[in-house]
Motif scaffolding. Structure first.
Motif, PDB file in Angstrom:
ATOM      1  N   GLY A  41     -21.474  26.242 -21.252  1.00 17.73           N
ATOM      2  CA  GLY A  41     -22.271  25.556 -22.269  1.00 17.73           C
ATOM      3  C   GLY A  41     -21.704  24.181 -22.612  1.00 17.73           C
ATOM      4  O   GLY A  41     -20.534  23.907 -22.355  1.00 17.73           O
ATOM      5  N   VAL A  42     -22.534  23.316 -23.239  1.00 15.89           N
ATOM      6  CA  VAL A  42     -22.018  22.019 -23.688  1.00 15.89           C
ATOM      7  C   VAL A  42     -20.971  22.223 -24.772  1.00 15.89           C
ATOM      8  O   VAL A  42     -20.129  21.370 -25.020  1.00 15.89           O
ATOM      9  CB  VAL A  42     -23.100  21.095 -24.281  1.00 15.89           C
ATOM     10  CG1 VAL A  42     -23.894  20.425 -23.204  1.00 15.89           C
ATOM     11  CG2 VAL A  42     -23.997  21.819 -25.247  1.00 15.89           C
ATOM     12  N   ASP A  43     -21.057  23.391 -25.389  1.00 17.59           N
ATOM     13  CA  ASP A  43     -20.150  23.717 -26.462  1.00 17.59           C
ATOM     14  C   ASP A  43     -20.092  25.248 -26.408  1.00 17.59           C
ATOM     15  O   ASP A  43     -21.082  25.870 -26.029  1.00 17.59           O
ATOM     16  CB  ASP A  43     -20.811  23.252 -27.774  1.00 17.59           C
ATOM     17  CG  ASP A  43     -19.882  23.246 -28.944  1.00 17.59           C
ATOM     18  OD1 ASP A  43     -18.673  23.466 -28.757  1.00 17.59           O
ATOM     19  OD2 ASP A  43     -20.376  23.022 -30.071  1.00 17.59           O
ATOM     20  N   ALA A  44     -18.951  25.834 -26.742  1.00 14.39           N
ATOM     21  CA  ALA A  44     -18.922  27.294 -26.757  1.00 14.39           C
ATOM     22  C   ALA A  44     -19.928  27.764 -27.810  1.00 14.39           C
ATOM     23  O   ALA A  44     -20.016  27.182 -28.883  1.00 14.39           O
ATOM     24  CB  ALA A  44     -17.524  27.792 -27.080  1.00 14.39           C
ATOM     25  N   ASP A  66      -7.019  38.948 -36.592  1.00 15.43           N
ATOM     26  CA  ASP A  66      -5.616  39.137 -36.185  1.00 15.43           C
ATOM     27  C   ASP A  66      -5.180  37.967 -35.311  1.00 15.43           C
ATOM     28  O   ASP A  66      -4.058  37.468 -35.411  1.00 15.43           O
ATOM     29  CB  ASP A  66      -5.446  40.367 -35.269  1.00 15.43           C
ATOM     30  CG  ASP A  66      -5.700  41.676 -35.986  1.00 15.43           C
ATOM     31  OD1 ASP A  66      -5.620  41.678 -37.223  1.00 15.43           O
ATOM     32  OD2 ASP A  66      -5.972  42.679 -35.282  1.00 15.43           O
ATOM     33  N   LEU A  67      -6.080  37.580 -34.430  1.00 19.81           N
ATOM     34  CA  LEU A  67      -5.721  36.602 -33.405  1.00 19.81           C
ATOM     35  C   LEU A  67      -5.825  35.170 -33.896  1.00 19.81           C
ATOM     36  O   LEU A  67      -5.109  34.293 -33.434  1.00 19.81           O
ATOM     37  CB  LEU A  67      -6.631  36.766 -32.180  1.00 19.81           C
ATOM     38  CG  LEU A  67      -6.492  38.097 -31.431  1.00 19.81           C
ATOM     39  CD1 LEU A  67      -7.611  38.264 -30.415  1.00 19.81           C
ATOM     40  CD2 LEU A  67      -5.130  38.159 -30.742  1.00 19.81           C
ATOM     41  N   PHE A  68      -6.750  34.932 -34.821  1.00 18.69           N
ATOM     42  CA  PHE A  68      -7.000  33.564 -35.274  1.00 18.69           C
ATOM     43  C   PHE A  68      -6.926  33.498 -36.794  1.00 18.69           C
ATOM     44  O   PHE A  68      -7.879  33.898 -37.471  1.00 18.69           O
ATOM     45  CB  PHE A  68      -8.382  33.092 -34.819  1.00 18.69           C
ATOM     46  CG  PHE A  68      -8.586  33.115 -33.333  1.00 18.69           C
ATOM     47  CD1 PHE A  68      -8.165  32.044 -32.556  1.00 18.69           C
ATOM     48  CD2 PHE A  68      -9.182  34.205 -32.708  1.00 18.69           C
ATOM     49  CE1 PHE A  68      -8.348  32.057 -31.181  1.00 18.69           C
ATOM     50  CE2 PHE A  68      -9.360  34.224 -31.335  1.00 18.69           C
ATOM     51  CZ  PHE A  68      -8.948  33.157 -30.569  1.00 18.69           C
ATOM     52  N   PRO A  69      -5.834  32.975 -37.336  1.00 16.23           N
ATOM     53  CA  PRO A  69      -5.743  32.855 -38.793  1.00 16.23           C
ATOM     54  C   PRO A  69      -6.918  32.018 -39.317  1.00 16.23           C
ATOM     55  O   PRO A  69      -7.382  31.121 -38.611  1.00 16.23           O
ATOM     56  CB  PRO A  69      -4.417  32.112 -39.005  1.00 16.23           C
ATOM     57  CG  PRO A  69      -3.677  32.196 -37.719  1.00 16.23           C
ATOM     58  CD  PRO A  69      -4.664  32.462 -36.632  1.00 16.23           C
ATOM     59  N   ASP A  70      -7.378  32.322 -40.501  1.00 10.37           N
ATOM     60  CA  ASP A  70      -8.500  31.606 -41.136  1.00 10.37           C
ATOM     61  C   ASP A  70      -9.850  31.881 -40.488  1.00 10.37           C
ATOM     62  O   ASP A  70     -10.838  31.231 -40.811  1.00 10.37           O
ATOM     63  CB  ASP A  70      -8.312  30.071 -41.141  1.00 10.37           C
ATOM     64  CG  ASP A  70      -7.036  29.664 -41.821  1.00 10.37           C
ATOM     65  OD1 ASP A  70      -6.599  30.418 -42.707  1.00 10.37           O
ATOM     66  OD2 ASP A  70      -6.483  28.618 -41.468  1.00 10.37           O
ATOM     67  N   PHE A  71      -9.895  32.819 -39.540  1.00 10.00           N
ATOM     68  CA  PHE A  71     -11.155  33.064 -38.839  1.00 10.00           C
ATOM     69  C   PHE A  71     -12.304  33.327 -39.806  1.00 10.00           C
ATOM     70  O   PHE A  71     -13.367  32.728 -39.710  1.00 10.00           O
ATOM     71  CB  PHE A  71     -10.993  34.231 -37.863  1.00 10.00           C
ATOM     72  CG  PHE A  71     -12.304  34.726 -37.305  1.00 10.00           C
ATOM     73  CD1 PHE A  71     -12.996  33.979 -36.381  1.00 10.00           C
ATOM     74  CD2 PHE A  71     -12.859  35.934 -37.732  1.00 10.00           C
ATOM     75  CE1 PHE A  71     -14.212  34.407 -35.871  1.00 10.00           C
ATOM     76  CE2 PHE A  71     -14.076  36.375 -37.239  1.00 10.00           C
ATOM     77  CZ  PHE A  71     -14.753  35.608 -36.303  1.00 10.00           C
ATOM     78  N   ARG A  72     -12.086  34.211 -40.752  1.00 10.30           N
ATOM     79  CA  ARG A  72     -13.204  34.596 -41.623  1.00 10.30           C
ATOM     80  C   ARG A  72     -13.636  33.440 -42.520  1.00 10.30           C
ATOM     81  O   ARG A  72     -14.824  33.250 -42.760  1.00 10.30           O
ATOM     82  CB  ARG A  72     -12.842  35.819 -42.456  1.00 10.30           C
ATOM     83  CG  ARG A  72     -12.646  37.070 -41.602  1.00 10.30           C
ATOM     84  CD  ARG A  72     -12.412  38.293 -42.441  1.00 10.30           C
ATOM     85  NE  ARG A  72     -13.614  38.739 -43.129  1.00 10.30           N
ATOM     86  CZ  ARG A  72     -13.620  39.634 -44.119  1.00 10.30           C
ATOM     87  NH1 ARG A  72     -12.468  40.143 -44.550  1.00 10.30           N
ATOM     88  NH2 ARG A  72     -14.751  39.995 -44.677  1.00 10.30           N
ATOM     89  N   GLU A  73     -12.679  32.661 -43.013  1.00 11.53           N
ATOM     90  CA  GLU A  73     -13.049  31.539 -43.894  1.00 11.53           C
ATOM     91  C   GLU A  73     -13.828  30.485 -43.108  1.00 11.53           C
ATOM     92  O   GLU A  73     -14.773  29.891 -43.595  1.00 11.53           O
ATOM     93  CB  GLU A  73     -11.813  30.846 -44.490  1.00 11.53           C
ATOM     94  CG  GLU A  73     -11.006  31.679 -45.468  1.00 11.53           C
ATOM     95  CD  GLU A  73     -10.131  32.698 -44.770  1.00 11.53           C
ATOM     96  OE1 GLU A  73      -9.266  32.281 -43.991  1.00 11.53           O
ATOM     97  OE2 GLU A  73     -10.308  33.915 -44.971  1.00 11.53           O
ATOM     98  N   LYS A 116     -21.604  28.388 -34.383  1.00 13.88           N
ATOM     99  CA  LYS A 116     -20.514  28.061 -35.304  1.00 13.88           C
ATOM    100  C   LYS A 116     -19.264  28.868 -34.963  1.00 13.88           C
ATOM    101  O   LYS A 116     -18.161  28.330 -34.856  1.00 13.88           O
ATOM    102  CB  LYS A 116     -20.973  28.342 -36.734  1.00 13.88           C
ATOM    103  CG  LYS A 116     -19.908  28.197 -37.796  1.00 13.88           C
ATOM    104  CD  LYS A 116     -20.540  28.257 -39.180  1.00 13.88           C
ATOM    105  CE  LYS A 116     -19.644  28.939 -40.192  1.00 13.88           C
ATOM    106  NZ  LYS A 116     -20.352  29.233 -41.441  1.00 13.88           N
ATOM    107  N   MET A 117     -19.448  30.172 -34.766  1.00  9.44           N
ATOM    108  CA  MET A 117     -18.279  31.025 -34.541  1.00  9.44           C
ATOM    109  C   MET A 117     -17.582  30.682 -33.221  1.00  9.44           C
ATOM    110  O   MET A 117     -16.381  30.443 -33.186  1.00  9.44           O
ATOM    111  CB  MET A 117     -18.699  32.499 -34.526  1.00  9.44           C
ATOM    112  CG  MET A 117     -17.544  33.425 -34.175  1.00  9.44           C
ATOM    113  SD  MET A 117     -17.957  35.187 -34.255  1.00  9.44           S
ATOM    114  CE  MET A 117     -17.998  35.626 -32.528  1.00  9.44           C
ATOM    115  N   ASP A 118     -18.355  30.641 -32.142  1.00  5.42           N
ATOM    116  CA  ASP A 118     -17.728  30.468 -30.836  1.00  5.42           C
ATOM    117  C   ASP A 118     -17.110  29.088 -30.673  1.00  5.42           C
ATOM    118  O   ASP A 118     -16.064  28.939 -30.043  1.00  5.42           O
ATOM    119  CB  ASP A 118     -18.749  30.718 -29.716  1.00  5.42           C
ATOM    120  CG  ASP A 118     -19.217  32.173 -29.665  1.00  5.42           C
ATOM    121  OD1 ASP A 118     -18.947  32.906 -30.625  1.00  5.42           O
ATOM    122  OD2 ASP A 118     -19.858  32.564 -28.675  1.00  5.42           O
TER     123      ASP A 118
END
Ligand SMILES: Cc1cc2nc3c(=O)[nH]c(=O)nc-3n(C[C@H](O)[C@H](O)[C@H](O)COP(=O)(O)OP(=O)(O)OC[C@H]3O[C@@H](n4cnc5c(N)ncnc54)[C@H](O)[C@@H]3O)c2cc1C
Ligand code: SF4
Lengths: 557, 282
Positions: A41-44, A66-73, A116-118
């Motif tokens: 993709g042009v962007d994930a 667990d893997l990515f701090p701040d993921f939920r925020e 947004k997420m990916d």
């Protein structure tokens, strides 16, 4: 990066930057493995669709936060704290609170939008992987496996010279070209898949809190089954995002194909149902229409998803769990991706077993495989899905006796639906998707309040017109091999951006005269294609993804 | 490898930006100055060289001190390390010849391996400055370049160049470094290695930060810095005499259009009849 015979070499190549690829790359990079991630993709996220509930299960070996701090925020929408199942029959509905099953064993459940997420995950992954000498590249499509003496040694790409790698993690989603190249997935059987179709709908400020009766920063999930889909096996969902709604349908692809159903019409049936009027209000503004296949892990989760240096994770390995109406794909892709990465690191340090064998062991010991292919389902499926039996149970539930039984159940229905055990066993028949919900609606339901719906969804031409495409002019990525209507005609209806009597879609049927006889054939224009994968399965095609950066670009996903 | 890309500010000729007076003359004051759009291929070629061969890239321009934005724009697109502006009153109103002398002198200072230029400016449209500069330097000149490969070890460049503008005739040439390259608008950078694309990403990030304070990376040279005699540069050094500028009148339409309703069979029949006389190919 080191170069041998002009080919670049990376220790690990991860293909696909969805949740599976992001998790794999994060674990690899954190362990110091030189990791290159390739995303077409042009962007994930620009190619990705999900309904949008990301479950973090207590038993999961890895979760994204667990893997990515701040993921939920940073990357998710709302924590979804309420969940309901609506069984619809005509103008009656019987609503079940699914709170127990929604929360059972779940640490949290957030709604997400994939662009947004990916893309957020991809930024983090790139930073991590860059430290190792690798990184994440967008607009690069892997088009096959690099082999040497019959062994897989890397990947080939449209945009780059072949790349060697010690491990190739294929996280390239449902129509995995790498899995197919390895001969590990065939795309032949419609009943191995679901087809998901979704609309993202704009909500005025404050409307979500008011209409769903949730607090700021909380969200709701509503699932739908019964007679609102013309007997096609499947259901609908509605999830609240920050300031939009994700509303969609997920049907068994074989049912879509057999019934010659038009997916966009089924979605419209849900959107315009009077039950949804309370949430959609009078001003319906659709931001994006999208579609994608989802594999059914109960049937296609690969028991041994590796071959030499190639490890399949997520949808590419069929690891998509439909637990009745609740869909869990992203979380399993994350677990599998991280376990595959762990397996590679372990095999390197220990040197005794191959990464593939270790990965397979981990999928089992961590319980991922049990979720994906429950033994209960395997045992009961043989009996319950045979036509004779399902016809019988269908008639039974629908009969006076069955109806009396359902009525007597009353409040117990709720606890039955809330049983994880039972959900895992639900056979994929009309009985469970259509008849039981419908009978529930009829026997126990209450009249739907409010008037008819004011919602007017856009027609297909407008939906296509609103999407962004970067067309690869003169270079179609799908070719119809057998253009006869018998072989490929199903695509005219099953393709989510085509319809009978609609000239602006991908597939069209027409009658031509050949040697004096009339023949019905299909023609294809890939310009409006949303790359859902449906026609790879229901029609006779040579199917590939478009080149890197080409094709549809979702803003929401 | 040290590359220098030449660029120039030109009036922004895009619809909505450009303004002309009643006589059709450009209103310089009301028209913003932007980087010459025809320099973009040159910038792409320089960037490709920087990414594939390493080294540094500079951008050079001759013009008034207000060219800062033009240079910033160029810095962002070529991920330039530093900027050079040749600027003073004595250099003003130069024709292509005087410009070439000035720019070549500046280039000699930097001793680059490769110089890139666009194929023409959007205002003067002469396409002379690049070749004349190469002549002043006495370097090999390769024009209409659509693909480039620099072999630093061997000290040569190999280029594919269009032989004739709209014909697909392409020749491959080799030239020793240092050399002067004029990039064609069709120039297509090629990054077939993951490492190159990753570096591209790194540079984008780095340059974004650098371009914010592009003045810190800017060197301004006047004629004294370059040791140039004012008689040979600027207006005084320009042999070109502009006699006058005539706006090009809009070509008058010679033929009348007849509208035909496609559902009107008779009228469509007339169209076919009208066209058949040309169908023989004469
Ligand atoms: C309508 C719908 C509703 C759903 N609802 C839910 C839900 O509520 N909860 C849930 O958990 N799951 C849900 N799912 C399933 C979920 O989206 C998938 O299971 C999940 O995205 C799988 O993740 P993945 O990383 O394996 O693959 P994907 O997310 O599909 O990512 C694959 C990536 O690989 C890239 N790619 C593909 N081929 C190539 C190539 N050749 N070269 C380079 N890159 C390539 C793609 O662009 C993409 O970025 C839903 C799916 C649909 C369609
Ligand atoms: S053409 Fe095929 S892949 Fe494309 S949207 Fe239609 S069914 Fe999906």
């Amino acid at each position: 990066m080191t170069e041998t015979d002009d080919y670049e070499h990376y220790e690990a190549v991860v293909v696909g930057a969805g949740p599976g690829g992001a998790a794999a790359a994060a674990v690899l990079a954190q362990q110091g493995v030189e990791t290159l991630v390739l995303e077409r993709g042009v962007d994930a996220g620009s190619k990705n669709v999900s309904g949008g509930l990301l479950f973090a299960e207590e038993s999961a070996p890895y979760t994204l936060d667990d893997l990515f701090p701040d993921f939920r925020e940073e990357a998710t929408e709302r924590p979804v704290t309420e969940s309901y199942m609506h069984n619809v029959a005509g103008d009656q509905v019987h609503t079940i609170d699914l709170e127990d099953v929604h929360e059972a064993g779940v640490e949290y459940c957030d709604s997400v939008l994939r662009r947004k997420m990916d893309s957020w995950l991809a930024d983090q992954v790139h930073e991590l992987a860059r430290e190792t000498g690798g990184g994440l590249l967008t607009e690069v499509r892997a088009n096959g496996l690099l082999r040497e003496n019959g062994e897989i040694v890397g990947v080939t790409c449209d945009e780059l010279d072949p790349i060697r790698a010690d491990v190739v993690i294929a996280a390239d989603g449902v129509n995995s070209e790498l899995a197919r190249d390895a001969g590990m997935m065939n795309w032949d059987e419609p009943d191995d898949y679901f087809q998901g179709v979704k609309a993202v709908v704009d909500m005025p400020e404050g409307a979500i809190e008011e209409r769903f009766d949730v607090d700021d920063g909380e969200g709701a999930s509503h699932l739908f089954a019964g007679d609102l889909f013309d007997g096609v096996r499947g259901g609908g969902f509605l999830y609240t995002n920050d300031d939009t709604l994700s509303i969609g349908t997920v049907f068994h692809l074989d049912s879509i194909a057999d019934e010659r159903a038009e997916p966009q019409q089924l979605l419209d049936g849900l959107l315009t149902h009077p039950l949804l009027a309370q949430w959609l209000g009078d001003d319906y503004e659709e931001l994006e229409y999208s579609a994608k296949l989802v594999p059914d892990s109960k049937k296609v989760a690969h028991p041994s998803p590796h071959q030499g240096r190639l490890l399949l994770v997520g949808d590419a390995a069929g690891q998509m769990q439909a637990q009745g109406p609740i869909i869990k794909g992203m979380n399993h892709a994350v677990s599998a991706g991280a376990l595959a990465a762990e397996a590679f690191v372990d095999s390197r340090t220990r040197g005794t077993s191959s990464a593939g064998d270790l990965y397979e062991q981990k999928l089992r010991s961590e319980g991922v495989m049990d979720d994906l292919r429950p033994a209960r389902y395997r045992a009961s499926r043989a009996v319950t899905e045979s036509d004779a039996v399902s016809g019988f149970t269908d008639a039974l539930v629908d009969s006076f006796v069955g109806r009396a039984g359902v009525s007597l159940l009353g409040g117990t229905v709720e606890s039955l639906f809330n049983s994880q055990f039972l959900l895992g066993m639900i056979p994929d028949t009309k009985t469970s998707y259509v008849t039981i919900p419908q009978v529930l609606g009829e026997e126990l339901g209450e009249p739907i309040e409010g008037g008819p719906s004011q919602v007017e969804p856009p027609d297909l031409a407008d939906r296509i017109g609103d999407l962004t495409y970067n067309t690869d002019v003169g270079n179609p990525h799908i070719e119809v091999l057998d253009e006869s209507y018998d072989a490929s005609g199903t695509a005219v209806t099953a393709c989510p951006v085509s319809a009978e009597d609609f000239g602006g879609g991908c597939y069209r049927s027409e009658t031509v005269e050949r040697d004096g006889t009339e023949e019905r054939v299909v023609s294809l224009d890939t310009q409006p294609c949303v790359e859902c994968g449906t026609c790879a399965v229901v029609a006779d095609t040579d199917w590939e993804h478009p080149r890197g950066g080409k094709g549809v670009e979702y803003e929401q996903g | 490898m040290h590359c220098v890309t030449l660029t120039k500010g030109v009036p922004d000729f895009r619809e909505g930006q450009v303004s002309f007076d009643e006589d059709g003359h450009l209103e310089r004051g009301d028209t913003p100055t932007v980087m010459n759009p025809n320099d973009e291929p040159a910038l792409r070629a320089a960037l490709q060289t920087k990414i594939r061969n390493g080294g540094t890239t500079s951008v050079m321009s001759m013009g008034p001190p207000g060219y800062g934005d033009v240079l910033r724009e160029a810095m962002e697109s070529v991920y330039a390390d530093d900027l050079y502006l040749l600027s003073d009153r004595e250099m003003a109103a130069a024709d292509t010849w005087a410009t070439a002398i000035t720019v070549a002198t500046g280039l000699k200072r930097l001793e680059p391996d490769l110089v890139f230029a666009g194929f023409k400016t959007a205002d003067g449209e002469t396409g002379h400055t690049g070749p004349q500069t190469a002549w002043c330097l006495d370097w090999p000149l390769v024009t209409h370049v659509v693909a480039l490969d620099v072999d630093a070890d061997e000290g040569v460049l190999r280029a594919k160049r269009l032989v004739e503008g709209d014909v697909d005739e392409i020749e491959t040439v080799e030239a020793p470094l240092p050399a002067f390259v004029v990039a064609d608008p069709e120039f297509d950078p090629s990054y077939r290695k993951a490492a190159h694309r990753l570096k591209h990403k790194d540079l984008r990030e780095e340059t974004r930060a650098r371009a914010q304070n592009h003045e810190d990376h800017l060197t301004v040279w006047d004629h004294e810095d370059l040791n140039l005699d004012p008689d040979f540069i600027g207006l005084d050094g320009s042999p070109t005499i502009v006699e006058g500028v005539d706006p090009i009148p809009r070509a008058p339409a010679e033929r009348d259009a007849t509208m035909v309703d496609p559902s009107d069979e008779d009228a469509m029949g007339d169209v076919v009849e009208e066209l058949t006389q040309y169908a023989g190919g004469d």
